[in-house]
Design a protein around this motif. Structure first.
Motif, PDB file in Angstrom:
ATOM      1  N   LYS A  61       0.856  -1.192   0.000  1.00  0.00           N
ATOM      2  CA  LYS A  61       0.000   0.000   0.000  1.00  0.00           C
ATOM      3  C   LYS A  61       0.888   1.237   0.000  1.00  0.00           C
ATOM      4  CE  LYS A  61      -4.439  -1.595   1.903  1.00  0.00           C
ATOM      5  NZ  LYS A  61      -4.237  -3.015   2.193  1.00  0.00           N
ATOM      6  N   SER A  62       1.088   1.818   1.163  1.00  0.00           N
ATOM      7  CA  SER A  62       1.861   3.061   1.223  1.00  0.00           C
ATOM      8  C   SER A  62       3.361   2.829   1.154  1.00  0.00           C
ATOM      9  CB  SER A  62       1.505   3.834   2.490  1.00  0.00           C
ATOM     10  OG  SER A  62       1.532   2.998   3.628  1.00  0.00           O
ATOM     11  N   GLY A  63       3.793   1.592   0.929  1.00  0.00           N
ATOM     12  CA  GLY A  63       5.214   1.303   0.745  1.00  0.00           C
ATOM     13  C   GLY A  63       5.628   1.242  -0.708  1.00  0.00           C
ATOM     14  N   TYR A  64       4.671   1.406  -1.632  1.00  0.00           N
ATOM     15  CA  TYR A  64       4.966   1.436  -3.075  1.00  0.00           C
ATOM     16  C   TYR A  64       5.689   0.161  -3.537  1.00  0.00           C
ATOM     17  CZ  TYR A  64       3.854   6.418  -2.574  1.00  0.00           C
ATOM     18  OH  TYR A  64       3.234   7.605  -2.307  1.00  0.00           O
ATOM     19  N   VAL A  65       5.272  -0.965  -2.974  1.00  0.00           N
ATOM     20  CA  VAL A  65       5.874  -2.266  -3.279  1.00  0.00           C
ATOM     21  C   VAL A  65       4.863  -3.089  -4.072  1.00  0.00           C
ATOM     22  CG1 VAL A  65       6.653  -4.436  -2.220  1.00  0.00           C
ATOM     23  CG2 VAL A  65       7.407  -2.240  -1.274  1.00  0.00           C
ATOM     24  N   PRO A  66       5.309  -3.911  -5.029  1.00  0.00           N
ATOM     25  CA  PRO A  66       4.361  -4.722  -5.806  1.00  0.00           C
ATOM     26  C   PRO A  66       3.591  -5.700  -4.921  1.00  0.00           C
ATOM     27  CG  PRO A  66       6.520  -4.690  -6.868  1.00  0.00           C
ATOM     28  CD  PRO A  66       6.691  -4.075  -5.514  1.00  0.00           C
TER      29      PRO A  66
END
Length: 1093
Positions: free
Chosen positions: A498-503
């Motif tokens: 989510k807010s970690g910009y991870v797939p």
């Protein structure tokens, strides 16, 4: 044999770890990094505004992720640094990304070629030249090209600042490369033998997250006392929440299991006089002397220390403790056996906000806690947990001696970004622990967790502050305070995807005290050393096999971007600023607009005042429009007044909920259904639902949700009042989530707001058409042979059709005979009279006549019988179906209008709630003994109410083409209670069946041959609000012209003969038709022999 081209590249890492003797066994990635890089500077002594300092005791795995960030500079430099973290909305970093991918592939190829290089090639030149090989490779090429071309046409543009829908955005370039890199090696983090490196990386990611959250993360070499936090990667937040529930359940019953083991095991009898526990109240007591209530309320710290105490104080090995306790744990016995053994009558409860994510009731069901024991705490006007209500619930639990597993604080709700008051929840726990009631506190920070990076100073800033790039500059004091208190929660859900910009998929669960994880493993509850936390990552939690790619993606993102104010903190600070600018647009965009109202869910400061005045609210909106909307971050940061106001605007964490309403002729619409319809149509135009949806047709992308009156209570009531709406119905709401770090560039928010307003104005034109009573085409069910009755076919979505109306009428002799002949020929047929000219229903009633066409409904449409003047019209019932005149819920029994004559009696279902179904039966057989015939005949002429007492309408509704009213069939007999309808023929609801007086008769009704059922046309173009489903979508029925006021039968719908009216004649392409067509059109071709891959 095909010669292998060797790729000679400079070595970037040692060929083995043998040169580094300290990197052996299950040591951690940071040790390896320290051996490779001697230039890392110490970050000791850096303080974190309420967070622990990143000191020399902080694990290098946590410190090194921030130490390479360049010194803090201007806001422009911060943006320039962030620009290197993403592929870019226009793929501006495409060439650079391609280079990284090539590096990954080159290393993969070299790895495979250098693994036992003396081994022969297994795919040789002869194989490559074969027809079968080339055919197979050609299929691969065709399908790769096929999908690679199709995906850009039918994928959601998450990468664009125009996408402001769900809690996701473009994934970062480091995270994408990390995922791709690890994916090529397919590590399985279930066990270290399948993932020797990525298991270590997962451990380090867990420690990084724990440190960011404010837990006292330690190095595995640190043997100091105190709890050691621990975290791991899960597939998503739902699984992390489920695991936390599993922990809470097992923790709550562990003291009972230990007490039962001591009672039952002779080997443990010696402990009876020695094992003491510290109660929640602070008093010490022998375990054997504690009653079940006291054991259920030991503090979490006290419980997790028990296994180690048994080993330390009595010398019992961890394996023995585990072996003995295994027979008595809730994992083995189940909850009910333990509750029965200790005489526990009240099952423990879970306390969560009423707006909680649907993963929580699912988790309660899976863990056996039971969703009925998941107690919803009311929310305040900002949709945060109401701590006064929580206090009341906890007091009730204490009074009734009903234990509490946990209280869940949502740190950023999915639908409005609300942050629950965790600090107050923590205070309440202290209060009730002193009274003997203890529980876990879980922070569901799936969305809000990474926002704690805004609290961690950038080590590269060297104490130099720059207010322009301070991510906390515009964060509300409430959100900042509650984020700082996450460090005191017992467990935290946080989603890198989510807010970690991870797939996807990458969730995680972090424990303040890592010993809690021992409660969700089938191995020994005490491990030998903290070092095992890395080597045995896969034994804890719910999942078995899981990809090592997810933690690698998170790790590389953390390392490159940094979990501090200059990294993730800056990105999310930009999201906060963009969210505030979008809120400012929603709050002002309809200022002075003659037709539209746009109202954000979160109130303005002037609206939250004790005595809000329209003038003050208007002045504040105009100030926002004139002094905030067009100004840059730099300008606003230098304006103390504007900066102070911005910190009080919008949601807690970048999720803006808002809704639209409209005016017609200067009058604000009060009908919730119509407001829902407007918002639903806007959502349809600004979202993706079908494969055929073209991304370029959506100038901005939003999401939607349903605010349920039951869940939101007064919070929703106030929101609807601000919109000018009346009633207790649920509300369809639009939502924007601002995650893109690019939206604030060049005031791009204004472009997005303008695109939204264009769509809203276009859809308002539809609403204006359908909410103005205009002449329209109408349709009626024709009943009777001697006395003709016309039953209007209503439609909830059209003001001209929004009426349940039953009338008597006459036909000319010749046309009547044609109708009777057709009726006698086919007694089961349904006959329809449609108007030939557009007229208002009230005009027809006033004129008492209209020109109409008589038709017979058939499976393929209608068959015309005659055209004539329908005359001598007289109203039996005519009642509005406007939302404000409908009941809030379906009745518990099935009421019908009963009308006609003693010889020809008919039924028409009373439409009291929407959506609904028209159920009309002609020529029913009625049996009512002991009633005066004259009285009954007079009642039929005026219209009686017949209630089928054994048909529970509230359980059967809503009906649909797939869920038909099976009780309403020809020849079926039902018991009925008959009442006089004491309201006038044109009385308005709601409450038309409330307080029915003494019945005039009891009897039965047998349905005749002619049955009409319609659940499609009556609900055409009507939003289907279903707030109980996780995916809260509101699909709209297509129609030939949604602006038309004509009955749907004249807009492409066709009634069938008897079973179910309202089949849509046009038909719609199936949701997968485009996919099937594309598959059929793939062009397979033979690959060239010279094709170079």
């Amino acid at each position: 044999m095909v010669p292998r081209a060797r790729i000679d590249r400079p070595s970037r890492v040692p060929s083995s770890t043998s040169s580094f003797p300290e990197f052996t066994g299950c040591r951690h990635l940071h040790d390896f990094k320290l051996a490779l890089d001697s230039e890392i500077e110490d970050c000791s002594g850096i303080t974190c505004r309420g967070h622990p300092s990143l000191s020399s005791t902080t694990p290098p795995s946590v410190r090194t992720m921030v130490e390479k960030t360049p010194p803090a500079g201007s806001l422009r430099e911060a943006h320039e640094a962030a620009d290197a973290w993403f592929l870019g909305p226009k793929a501006e970093n495409g060439a650079r990304f391609k280079k990284f991918v090539e590096t990954i592939l080159e290393d993969l190829i070299c790895y495979r070629r250098d693994y036992f290089p003396e081994d022969k090639d297994f795919i040789n030149e002869e194989t490559v030249s074969s027809s079968a090989f080339k055919t197979s490779l050609s299929k691969l090429e065709t399908n790769v090209n096929f999908l690679s071309a199709l995906l850009p046409q039918h994928s959601v543009p998450f990468f664009s600042p125009r996408y402001m829908a769900h809690m996701l955005n473009d994934v970062s370039m480091p995270a994408t490369l990390g995922y791709l890199m690890a994916l090529m090696y397919n590590p399985n983090n279930v066990a270290v033998e399948g993932s020797p490196l990525t298991s270590i990386i997962e451990f380090d990611v867990g420690q990084q997250l724990c440190s960011m959250l404010g837990f006292d993360a330690k190095s595995p070499k640190d043997q100091s006392c105190g709890p050691t936090p621990w975290g791991h990667i899960t597939c998503d937040g739902s699984v992390a929440n489920l695991e936390s529930m599993w922990v809470a359940r097992n923790l709550k019953f562990y003291p009972l299991s230990l007490r039962r083991a001591i009672d039952s095991e002779p080997a443990l009898a010696f402990m009876t006089a020695h094992v003491k526990v510290k109660l929640a109240t602070g008093r010490e007591k022998l375990l054997i002397d504690c009653d079940p209530w006291e054991l259920l309320n030991l503090t979490p710290d006290e419980i997790v220390s028990l296994p180690a105490r048994l080993s330390a104080e009595f010398g019992i090995s961890p394996q023995s403790v585990h072996g003995i306790m295994g027979k008595y744990l809730i994992q083995t016995t189940g909850r009910h056996e333990l509750e029965a053994y200790f005489g526990i009558q009240q099952p423990p409860q879970y306390l969560v906000s009423k707006t909680v994510h649907y993963s929580w009731p699912k988790g309660a069901a899976i863990t056996g806690i039971g969703s009925q024991n998941l107690i919803g705490v009311p929310v305040d006007v900002s949709a945060r947990m109401d701590c006064e209500a929580l206090d009341t619930l906890l007091a009730q639990c204490l009074q009734h001696r009903q234990a509490v597993y946990a209280v869940v604080a949502i740190m950023g709700t999915t639908e409005h970004g609300a942050v629950d008051p965790l600090s107050q929840i923590l205070t309440l726990r202290k209060k009730y622990q002193r009274r003997g009631l203890s529980f876990l506190i879980h922070a569901d920070a799936a969305w809000g967790g990474y926002f704690t990076s805004m609290l961690v100073p950038n080590p590269a800033s060297q104490g130099i502050s720059n207010s322009l790039d301070d991510p906390l500059l515009f964060v509300s004091s409430h959100a900042e305070r509650e984020l700082r208190h996450i460090r005191f929660a017992d467990s935290v859900t946080i989603d890198p995807h989510k807010s970690g910009y991870v797939p996807y998929p990458a969730g995680s669960l972090c424990y303040r005290d890592g010993r809690l994880r021992y409660l969700v493993t089938w191995t020994s509850p005490v491990i030998d050393s903290p070092e095992d936390g890395a080597s045995r990552m896969g034994v804890y939690g719910i999942e078995g096999s899981k990809p090592g790619a997810a933690p690698v993606a998170a790790w590389l993102g953390h390392e490159v971007i940094g979990l501090h104010q200059g990294g993730y903190g800056f990105l999310l600070g930009e999201s906060v600023f963009t969210s505030l600018k979008m809120y400012a647009h929603w709050a002002t965009i309809s200022l002075d607009h003659p037709d539209l109202l746009v109202v954000p869910f979160r109130m303005l400061p002037s609206e939250r005042s004790a005595d809000p005045s329209p003038q003050a609210i208007d002045e504040e909106r105009r100030y926002i429009r004139d002094f905030i909307l067009s100004r840059s971050r730099e300008e606003l940061s230098r304006d103390p007044t504007a900066r102070a106001l911005l910190k009080t605007l919008g949601s807690d964490l970048v999720v803006n909920a808002f809704a639209c309403n409209f005016r017609i002729d200067g009058k604000v619409n009060m009908d919730i259904t119509e407001a829902n319809y407007l918002n639903a149509r806007i959502y349809e135009k600004l979202s993706f639902h079908k494969l055929a949806d073209n991304p370029n047709d959506r100038k901005v992308v939003l999401m939607s949700t349903i605010f349920s009156q039951k869940e939101y209570g007064s919070c929703l009531t106030i929101f609807k009042q601000r919109l000018g709406l009346l009633g207790d119905g649920d509300l369809f709401v639009l939502v924007n989530v601002s995650m893109s770090p690019f939206s604030s560039r060049g005031n791009f928010e204004s472009v997005l707001a303008h695109a939204f307003m264009e769509t809203a104005e276009e859809e308002f034109k539809v609403l204006m058409q359908r909410n103005q009573a205009v002449p329209a085409l109408h349709a009626f069910i024709l009943q009777g042979s001697c006395q003709m009755h016309l039953v209007h076919m209503p439609c909830f979505s059209s003001v001209s059709q929004r009426r349940q109306c039953i009338m008597t009428a006459e036909l000319p002799p010749a046309e009547k005979q044609k109708y009777l002949d057709a009726k006698n020929k086919d007694p089961s047929a349904v006959f329809i009279v449609s108007t030939l000219q557009e007229e208002e229903l009230s005009t027809i009633v006033q004129k008492k006549s209209f020109q109409g066409r008589i038709s017979k409904a058939t499976p393929n449409g209608t068959e015309d019988i005659a055209t004539c003047l329908i005359s001598h019209i007289s109203v039996v019932k005519s009642r509005s179906l406007a939302t404000r005149h409908l009941d809030l819920s379906y009745p518990t029994k099935m009421p019908f209008y009963l009308y006609g004559t003693l010889d020809e009696t008919h039924l028409d279902h009373m439409l009291l709630h929407a959506p609904n179904a028209q159920l009309t039966a002609s020529d029913v057989h009625i049996e009512v003994p002991n009633i005066d015939a004259a009285t009954f005949a007079n009642g039929l002429q005026r219209g009686l109410i017949a209630v089928m007492d054994m048909i529970p309408e509230h359980l059967l509704q809503p009906f649909s083409a797939d869920h038909r009213p099976s009780f309403f069939r020809s020849g079926v007999k039902h018991g009925v209670t008959i009442y006089h309808d004491h309201y006038s023929a044109q009385a308005l609801g709601p409450g038309l069946v409330n307080g029915l007086e003494t019945p005039i008769a009891f009897g039965s009704v047998t349905l005749g041959d002619s049955i009409f059922i319609d659940s499609v046309m009556i609900n055409a173009d009507t939003p289907k609000i279903a707030s109980h489903v996780p995916k809260r979508r509101m699909p709209l029925n297509n129609s030939a012209d949604p602006r038309s006021q004509d009955h749907p039968m004249f807009r492409g719908y066709e009634p069938s003969s008897t079973a179910e009216g309202g089949n849509f004649a046009h038909g719609r392409a199936g949701w997968r038709d485009i996919w099937d067509t594309a598959l059929a059109q793939r062009q397979f071709s033979q690959m060239s022999l010279d094709t170079t891959l």
